[in-house]
Design a protein around this motif. Structure first.
Motif, PDB file in Angstrom:
ATOM      1  N   ILE A  15       7.069   5.465  42.095  1.00 21.13           N
ATOM      2  CA  ILE A  15       7.294   6.354  43.241  1.00 21.13           C
ATOM      3  C   ILE A  15       7.079   7.808  42.826  1.00 21.13           C
ATOM      4  CG2 ILE A  15       9.085   7.247  44.791  1.00 21.13           C
ATOM      5  CD1 ILE A  15      10.139   4.305  44.910  1.00 21.13           C
ATOM      6  N   GLU A  16       7.590   8.185  41.647  1.00 20.74           N
ATOM      7  CA  GLU A  16       7.407   9.559  41.175  1.00 20.74           C
ATOM      8  C   GLU A  16       5.933   9.863  40.921  1.00 20.74           C
ATOM      9  OE1 GLU A  16      10.140   9.969  37.906  1.00 20.74           O
ATOM     10  OE2 GLU A  16      11.795  10.508  39.257  1.00 20.74           O
ATOM     11  N   ALA A  17       5.193   8.884  40.415  1.00 23.81           N
ATOM     12  CA  ALA A  17       3.754   9.092  40.208  1.00 23.81           C
ATOM     13  C   ALA A  17       3.060   9.314  41.548  1.00 23.81           C
ATOM     14  CB  ALA A  17       3.146   7.891  39.482  1.00 23.81           C
ATOM     15  N   LEU A 143      -5.129  18.752  40.723  1.00 19.45           N
ATOM     16  CA  LEU A 143      -5.077  19.930  39.869  1.00 19.45           C
ATOM     17  C   LEU A 143      -5.954  21.023  40.477  1.00 19.45           C
ATOM     18  CD1 LEU A 143      -5.328  18.273  36.348  1.00 19.45           C
ATOM     19  CD2 LEU A 143      -3.283  19.205  37.448  1.00 19.45           C
ATOM     20  N   ARG A 144      -5.560  22.279  40.240  1.00 19.58           N
ATOM     21  CA  ARG A 144      -6.305  23.414  40.793  1.00 19.58           C
ATOM     22  C   ARG A 144      -6.615  24.421  39.696  1.00 19.58           C
ATOM     23  NH1 ARG A 144      -2.160  24.798  45.605  1.00 19.58           N
ATOM     24  NH2 ARG A 144      -2.228  22.800  46.655  1.00 19.58           N
ATOM     25  N   ALA A 145      -7.679  25.176  39.890  1.00 16.31           N
ATOM     26  CA  ALA A 145      -8.004  26.256  38.955  1.00 16.31           C
ATOM     27  C   ALA A 145      -6.790  27.176  38.850  1.00 16.31           C
ATOM     28  CB  ALA A 145      -9.228  27.025  39.435  1.00 16.31           C
ATOM     29  N   GLY A 146      -6.444  27.544  37.617  1.00 10.98           N
ATOM     30  CA  GLY A 146      -5.291  28.404  37.364  1.00 10.98           C
ATOM     31  C   GLY A 146      -4.039  27.649  36.982  1.00 10.98           C
ATOM     32  N   ASP A 147      -3.981  26.331  37.236  1.00 12.45           N
ATOM     33  CA  ASP A 147      -2.823  25.540  36.816  1.00 12.45           C
ATOM     34  C   ASP A 147      -2.728  25.564  35.293  1.00 12.45           C
ATOM     35  OD1 ASP A 147      -2.361  24.857  39.439  1.00 12.45           O
ATOM     36  OD2 ASP A 147      -2.963  22.759  39.233  1.00 12.45           O
ATOM     37  N   VAL A 148      -1.521  25.645  34.783  1.00 11.69           N
ATOM     38  CA  VAL A 148      -1.272  25.626  33.338  1.00 11.69           C
ATOM     39  C   VAL A 148      -0.380  24.424  33.049  1.00 11.69           C
ATOM     40  CG1 VAL A 148      -0.268  26.876  31.391  1.00 11.69           C
ATOM     41  CG2 VAL A 148      -1.496  28.131  33.171  1.00 11.69           C
ATOM     42  N   PHE A 149      -0.681  23.683  31.974  1.00 11.82           N
ATOM     43  CA  PHE A 149       0.117  22.508  31.648  1.00 11.82           C
ATOM     44  C   PHE A 149       0.085  22.237  30.152  1.00 11.82           C
ATOM     45  CE2 PHE A 149      -4.131  20.852  32.634  1.00 11.82           C
ATOM     46  CZ  PHE A 149      -4.387  20.040  31.540  1.00 11.82           C
ATOM     47  N   GLY A 157     -10.087   5.712  28.871  1.00  8.73           N
ATOM     48  CA  GLY A 157      -9.511   4.450  29.321  1.00  8.73           C
ATOM     49  C   GLY A 157      -8.010   4.471  29.485  1.00  8.73           C
ATOM     50  N   GLU A 158      -7.377   5.596  29.186  1.00  5.10           N
ATOM     51  CA  GLU A 158      -5.920   5.708  29.312  1.00  5.10           C
ATOM     52  C   GLU A 158      -5.565   6.843  30.262  1.00  5.10           C
ATOM     53  OE1 GLU A 158      -3.871   3.568  28.007  1.00  5.10           O
ATOM     54  OE2 GLU A 158      -5.395   2.543  26.802  1.00  5.10           O
ATOM     55  N   PRO A 159      -4.445   6.709  30.989  1.00  7.30           N
ATOM     56  CA  PRO A 159      -4.024   7.816  31.854  1.00  7.30           C
ATOM     57  C   PRO A 159      -3.718   9.065  31.030  1.00  7.30           C
ATOM     58  CG  PRO A 159      -2.776   5.818  32.345  1.00  7.30           C
ATOM     59  CD  PRO A 159      -3.548   5.562  31.076  1.00  7.30           C
ATOM     60  N   LEU A 160      -3.841  10.212  31.668  1.00 13.51           N
ATOM     61  CA  LEU A 160      -3.478  11.477  31.046  1.00 13.51           C
ATOM     62  C   LEU A 160      -2.149  11.922  31.637  1.00 13.51           C
ATOM     63  CD1 LEU A 160      -3.963  14.080  29.404  1.00 13.51           C
ATOM     64  CD2 LEU A 160      -5.191  14.965  31.410  1.00 13.51           C
ATOM     65  N   TYR A 161      -1.159  12.119  30.772  1.00 13.64           N
ATOM     66  CA  TYR A 161       0.152  12.592  31.198  1.00 13.64           C
ATOM     67  C   TYR A 161       0.283  14.056  30.812  1.00 13.64           C
ATOM     68  CZ  TYR A 161       1.260   7.698  31.880  1.00 13.64           C
ATOM     69  OH  TYR A 161       1.242   6.400  32.323  1.00 13.64           O
ATOM     70  N   VAL A 162       0.565  14.887  31.808  1.00 18.40           N
ATOM     71  CA  VAL A 162       0.760  16.306  31.538  1.00 18.40           C
ATOM     72  C   VAL A 162       2.179  16.689  31.942  1.00 18.40           C
ATOM     73  CG1 VAL A 162      -1.691  16.780  31.921  1.00 18.40           C
ATOM     74  CG2 VAL A 162      -0.085  17.196  33.765  1.00 18.40           C
ATOM     75  N   GLY A 169       4.066  30.206  42.099  1.00 18.11           N
ATOM     76  CA  GLY A 169       5.030  29.997  43.164  1.00 18.11           C
ATOM     77  C   GLY A 169       5.689  28.641  43.208  1.00 18.11           C
ATOM     78  N   SER A 170       5.447  27.784  42.238  1.00 23.57           N
ATOM     79  CA  SER A 170       6.081  26.463  42.260  1.00 23.57           C
ATOM     80  C   SER A 170       6.809  26.207  40.946  1.00 23.57           C
ATOM     81  CB  SER A 170       5.037  25.366  42.504  1.00 23.57           C
ATOM     82  OG  SER A 170       4.144  25.284  41.415  1.00 23.57           O
ATOM     83  N   ARG A 171       7.760  25.298  41.017  1.00 24.76           N
ATOM     84  CA  ARG A 171       8.518  24.960  39.812  1.00 24.76           C
ATOM     85  C   ARG A 171       7.686  24.025  38.940  1.00 24.76           C
ATOM     86  NH1 ARG A 171      11.126  19.887  40.308  1.00 24.76           N
ATOM     87  NH2 ARG A 171      10.961  19.051  42.405  1.00 24.76           N
ATOM     88  N   PRO A 172       7.912  24.019  37.628  1.00 25.98           N
ATOM     89  CA  PRO A 172       7.140  23.145  36.741  1.00 25.98           C
ATOM     90  C   PRO A 172       7.294  21.674  37.131  1.00 25.98           C
ATOM     91  CG  PRO A 172       8.337  24.774  35.470  1.00 25.98           C
ATOM     92  CD  PRO A 172       8.829  24.881  36.886  1.00 25.98           C
ATOM     93  N   ALA A 173       6.220  20.926  36.967  1.00 24.98           N
ATOM     94  CA  ALA A 173       6.222  19.508  37.327  1.00 24.98           C
ATOM     95  C   ALA A 173       5.475  18.722  36.262  1.00 24.98           C
ATOM     96  CB  ALA A 173       5.537  19.324  38.683  1.00 24.98           C
ATOM     97  N   SER A 174       5.569  17.414  36.348  1.00 24.75           N
ATOM     98  CA  SER A 174       4.779  16.513  35.516  1.00 24.75           C
ATOM     99  C   SER A 174       3.732  15.855  36.410  1.00 24.75           C
ATOM    100  CB  SER A 174       5.663  15.454  34.873  1.00 24.75           C
ATOM    101  OG  SER A 174       6.585  16.065  34.008  1.00 24.75           O
ATOM    102  N   TYR A 175       2.632  15.418  35.808  1.00 29.21           N
ATOM    103  CA  TYR A 175       1.525  14.872  36.579  1.00 29.21           C
ATOM    104  C   TYR A 175       0.818  13.832  35.720  1.00 29.21           C
ATOM    105  CZ  TYR A 175      -3.042  14.783  38.937  1.00 29.21           C
ATOM    106  OH  TYR A 175      -4.188  14.385  39.552  1.00 29.21           O
ATOM    107  N   VAL A 176       0.305  12.786  36.370  1.00 29.13           N
ATOM    108  CA  VAL A 176      -0.483  11.781  35.657  1.00 29.13           C
ATOM    109  C   VAL A 176      -1.829  11.646  36.355  1.00 29.13           C
ATOM    110  CG1 VAL A 176       0.581   9.859  36.927  1.00 29.13           C
ATOM    111  CG2 VAL A 176      -0.522   9.422  34.728  1.00 29.13           C
ATOM    112  N   ALA A 177      -2.894  11.643  35.576  1.00 29.47           N
ATOM    113  CA  ALA A 177      -4.260  11.493  36.083  1.00 29.47           C
ATOM    114  C   ALA A 177      -4.823  10.164  35.608  1.00 29.47           C
ATOM    115  CB  ALA A 177      -5.136  12.642  35.575  1.00 29.47           C
TER     116      ALA A 177
END
Length: 196
Positions: A15-17, A143-149, A157-162, A169-177
């Motif tokens: 769900i979080e993903a 993801l957008r230009a200017g995002d920092v992670f 072949g493996e997901p990317l976890y950032v 203007g947003s709080r830090p988050a985690s993301y999987v591609a």
């Protein structure tokens, strides 16, 4: 005490993903209840969501039909289908990574790294040193230009976890591609040597 604890933790991760980050605040839970109702047509109370995420203490067991609503939101037919999918993947819980890999320690500050994943996502990111990257160009993804992670390993072949993904203007988050098929493109372009 809730039975099937590992499956429930897997459901929460799914769900979080889908929602794009860790759920930890009343605002997060309120947004999730609205998303679930919009996508499934079923109402889940905010207290139920808070119980599932351990935000409030409650030893009552969640009913299977309630868990089925969460599972449908995550893309499964019902709770039993989700549990079956987790069991089917149980043999792949641990493995050595054997695809082409690039570690953040392989890069010099300023190096560019191109990454891509299905169906048509592409990013060019610049290494800032350590494990930090900034998105220089992004096509067809979240993801957008200017995002920092932060990220430490990129593997074909493996997901990317950032982690620590910050956007103005947003709080830090985690993301999987590349959740299902992983990264399909990894190419280093450093400042002096071109592609490698």
């Amino acid at each position: 005490m809730q039975e099937h604890h590992p499956e429930i933790e897997s459901l929460k991760l799914a769900i979080e993903a889908k929602t794009g980050g860790r759920l930890a605040t009343p605002a997060d839970f309120s947004r999730l209840t609205a998303l679930i109702e919009r996508e499934t047509g079923c109402h889940v109370g905010m207290t139920t969501v808070k119980r599932l995420w351990g935000y409030i203490e409650n030893n009552n067991r969640l009913r299977d039909d309630t868990l089925s609503i969460f599972a449908r939101f995550a893309g499964y037919a019902d709770w039993n289908s989700f549990r079956a999918a987790v069991r089917d993947n149980a043999g792949t819980e641990s493995a050595f990574l054997d695809g082409r890999q690039v570690s953040a320690t392989d890069l010099a500050a300023g190096d560019l790294l191109e990454i891509g994943w299905p169906p048509d996502r592409y990013c060019m990111i610049r290494h800032m040193g350590g494990n930090r990257f900034v998105v220089e160009k992004a096509v067809n993804g979240k993801l957008r230009a200017g995002d920092v992670f932060s990220a430490s390993l990129f593997c074909l072949g493996e997901p990317l976890y950032v982690t620590g993904l910050s956007r103005a203007g947003s709080r830090p988050a985690s993301y999987v591609a590349g959740i299902r098929h992983g990264l399909t493109l990894i190419r280093i372009k450093n400042n002096l040597q071109g592609e490698r």
